[in-house]
Write a protein that holds these residues in place. Structure first.
Motif, PDB file in Angstrom:
ATOM      1  N   ALA A  46      -6.734  -2.135   2.969  1.00 23.09           N
ATOM      2  CA  ALA A  46      -5.978  -2.643   4.164  1.00 23.09           C
ATOM      3  C   ALA A  46      -6.301  -4.093   4.504  1.00 23.09           C
ATOM      4  CB  ALA A  46      -6.483  -1.789   5.373  1.00 23.09           C
ATOM      5  N   GLY A  49     -12.946   7.148  -0.271  1.00 24.93           N
ATOM      6  CA  GLY A  49     -11.721   6.966   0.209  1.00 24.93           C
ATOM      7  C   GLY A  49     -11.636   6.089   1.433  1.00 24.93           C
ATOM      8  N   GLU A  50     -12.507   6.479   2.234  1.00 25.53           N
ATOM      9  CA  GLU A  50     -12.456   5.706   3.680  1.00 25.53           C
ATOM     10  C   GLU A  50     -12.775   4.173   3.317  1.00 25.53           C
ATOM     11  OE1 GLU A  50     -14.807   7.270   6.774  1.00 25.53           O
ATOM     12  OE2 GLU A  50     -13.978   5.829   8.180  1.00 25.53           O
ATOM     13  N   ASN A 104      -9.821   2.507   1.337  1.00 19.53           N
ATOM     14  CA  ASN A 104      -8.749   2.221   2.170  1.00 19.53           C
ATOM     15  C   ASN A 104      -9.019   1.061   3.222  1.00 19.53           C
ATOM     16  OD1 ASN A 104      -6.807   3.808   1.051  1.00 19.53           O
ATOM     17  ND2 ASN A 104      -7.852   5.576   2.108  1.00 19.53           N
ATOM     18  N   LEU A 123       0.857  -1.175   0.049  1.00 20.39           N
ATOM     19  CA  LEU A 123      -0.085  -0.045   0.085  1.00 20.39           C
ATOM     20  C   LEU A 123       0.990   1.199  -0.008  1.00 20.39           C
ATOM     21  CD1 LEU A 123      -2.945  -1.077   2.525  1.00 20.39           C
ATOM     22  CD2 LEU A 123      -2.661  -1.498   0.067  1.00 20.39           C
ATOM     23  N   ASP A 124       0.344   2.391  -0.510  1.00 20.78           N
ATOM     24  CA  ASP A 124       0.905   3.598  -0.230  1.00 20.78           C
ATOM     25  C   ASP A 124       2.355   3.573  -1.014  1.00 20.78           C
ATOM     26  OD1 ASP A 124      -1.227   4.660   1.249  1.00 20.78           O
ATOM     27  OD2 ASP A 124      -0.068   4.333   2.996  1.00 20.78           O
ATOM     28  N   ASN A 153      -7.898   9.713   2.175  1.00 17.81           N
ATOM     29  CA  ASN A 153      -9.096   9.094   3.063  1.00 17.81           C
ATOM     30  C   ASN A 153     -10.105   9.914   3.496  1.00 17.81           C
ATOM     31  OD1 ASN A 153      -9.174   6.536   4.412  1.00 17.81           O
ATOM     32  ND2 ASN A 153      -9.265   7.547   6.290  1.00 17.81           N
ATOM     33  N   LYS A 203      -1.239   5.611  -3.011  1.00 16.96           N
ATOM     34  CA  LYS A 203      -2.042   6.040  -1.975  1.00 16.96           C
ATOM     35  C   LYS A 203      -3.287   6.746  -2.357  1.00 16.96           C
ATOM     36  CE  LYS A 203      -1.248   9.451   1.921  1.00 16.96           C
ATOM     37  NZ  LYS A 203      -1.193   8.252   2.984  1.00 16.96           N
TER      38      LYS A 203
END
Ligand code: TXA
Ligand code: MG
Length: 328
Positions: A321, A313-314, A317, A244-245, A309, A306
Motif C-alpha cells: 500500500a 500478509g498484513e 499488504n 494492487l489487487d 491479509n 491480491k
C-alpha cells in the motif's frame, strides 16, 4: 558528510565482524544482515555518528531509530519493561519484534537517535552476524534499514551497495535476509499497541498477550512519519506505478504474482511470482527483492495480485500500500 567514502564489501566472518566493531567504535557506518532486512548501523551512544547515518540515508532526523541489543539484559539497561513487554521479549527474542518502551533516565543512547522522545525502540535480532557486531562494539547499535530514504528496504548486500555505495564505510554480506520484511513494532507504553505490522504476525503476539493489540495511540510515530500530509507516499515507492489487487494484466504492465497467475500474464513485460504455492512466508522473503527487480526493467506499471491479509500478509499488504500510494 560521508559522501566520497570508499565502501568496503566483505563476506561476514569472524574477521570482518571484528572490523565492523572497530569501525563502529571509531564512529563509522556499517551495514549488516539481520533476519528481517539489512540494517545500517552506528554506535547508539555516538551523536555525530548518528548524524552521519541520517545524512547517508537522506532521512529526516526526527524519525527515531531502533537500538539493537545482543540480549534482554542489554535492552533492560535502556528501557523499562512492563509485564507485557517481559512476556513478549521472552516469547519472541531473538526475533523480528521491536518493542517501543519508556526510555530509562540513565539510557546511554544519544538523544538524536530517539528524536528527543521519552520512549525508545529496542530489538534483539535473530541473526548471528548482527548479534556478534553488537557484542564486538560492546554497546547498542542503532540501525534503520540500509536503504536511501524513499527506497524499499534491502534484503541483500547488493541492494545495500546499490543504495549506499560511497556513503558508508563497510557492508558485511551474510546472504539474503530470510524474513524479508522489517520487524513488527509493538509499543508497550500503555496497553500494547501495534505500530507497524512486520515479520512477526499479529496473531502470534496476541496469543502470547492473551488480548488483541490496540491501535496506535494518537500522536504515536508511524513508519517514516511524513513531514506534512501528502509526503508519506514516496517511502517504499518504486518508480513504477503499482496497481494492487490486480485480476488481470494490462498491456505494458509487469506482473508481481502470488499463486496461480491471472489471465493475460503471458502479455506482461515480466512476471515474478512471490510464491507459486501461495506461501506468505516465502512471499515476504521475496517481496523487496522482486519490487527492486521489476522496477529495474522500467515498466511504467506493475500489476500486483491480491495477497490475503492474514499472517505475514498484513505486513506485505502494508508495504505494498505504501509503495502504491500517490507520490508526495
Ligand atoms: O527489521 C527492522 O526493524 C529493521 C532492521 C534493520 O532491524 N530496522 C528498521 O528500522 O526497519 P527503520 O528505521 O527503517 O524503522 C524503524 C521504525 C521507524 O519507522 C521509526 O519511526 C519507528 O521505528 N520508531 C523508532 N523509535 C520509535 C519510538 N520511540 N516510538 C515510535 N516509533 C519508533
Ligand atoms: Mg526503513
Amino acid at each position: 558528510m560521508t559522501a566520497g567514502l570508499v565502501t568496503r564489501l566483505l563476506p561476514a566472518d569472524r574477521e570482518s565482524v571484528a572490523e565492523a566493531g572497530r569501525t563502529l567504535n571509531a564512529g563509522g557506518l556499517v551495514a549488516f544482515p539481520t533476519e528481517t532486512v539489512y540494517g545500517l548501523g552506528a554506535d547508539a551512544t555516538n551523536g555525530p555518528a548518528i548524524a552521519r547515518l541520517y545524512a547517508a540515508k537522506g532521512r529526516p532526523a526526527f524519525n527515531p531509530l531502533i537500538a539493537h541489543v545482543a540480549d534482554v539484559a542489554g535492552a533492560r539497561a535502556l528501557a523499562s519493561f512492563d509485564a507485557a513487554a517481559e512476556r513478549l521479549a521472552t516469547a519472541f527474542w531473538p526475533g523480528p519484534l521491536t518493542l517501543v518502551l519508556p526510555k530509562r533516565p540513565d539510557c546511554t543512547v544519544a538523544d538524536l537517535a530517539t528524536a528527543g522522545l521519552d520512549s525508545i525502540a529496542v530489538r534483539m535480532p535473530d541473526h548471528p552476524v548482527a548479534l556478534d557486531i553488537v557484542r564486538a562494539l560492546g554497546r547498542p547499535v542503532v540501525a534503520p534499514s540500509a536503504n536511501r530514504s524513499g527506497h524499499v528496504s534491502p534484503t541483500t548486500a547488493a541492494h545495500v551497495m546499490a543504495d549506499l555505495r560511497g556513503l558508508i564505510d563497510l557492508i558485511l554480506d551474510g546472504g539474503p535476509a530470510t524474513v524479508g520484511v522489517e520487524s513488527t513494532i509493538v509499543a508497550c507504553l500503555d496497553r500494547p499497541a501495534l505500530l507497524r505490522p512486520g515479520g512477526l504476525p499479529r496473531a502470534d503476539i496476541e496469543r502470547v498477550l492473551g488480548m488483541p493489540l490496540a491501535e496506535p495511540p494518537p500522536g504515536a510515530i508511524e513508519l517514516d512519519a511524513p513531514l506534512a500530509p501528502g509526503m508519506l507516499a514516496s517511502h517504499y515507492a518504486p518508480k513504477a506505478q503499482l496497481r494492487l489487487d490486480a485480476e488481470n494484466v494490462r498491456p505494458g504492465e509487469a506482473l508481481l504474482a502470488f499463486g496461480v497467475v491471472p489471465p493475460g500474464a503471458e502479455r506482461a513485460s515480466r512476471v515474478l511470482n512471490l510464491s507459486v504455492t501461495a506461501d506468505l512466508v516465502e512471499a515476504a522473503a521475496n517481496l523487496f527483492s522482486y519490487l527492486r527487480a521489476l522496477d529495474a526493467i522500467n515498466s511504467p506499471a506493475i500489476a500486483v495480485m491480491k495477497i490475503p491479509n492474514e499472517g505475514l500478509g498484513e505486513a506485505i499488504n502494508d508495504r505494498l500500500a505504501r509503495a502504491a500510494a500517490p507520490r508526495g
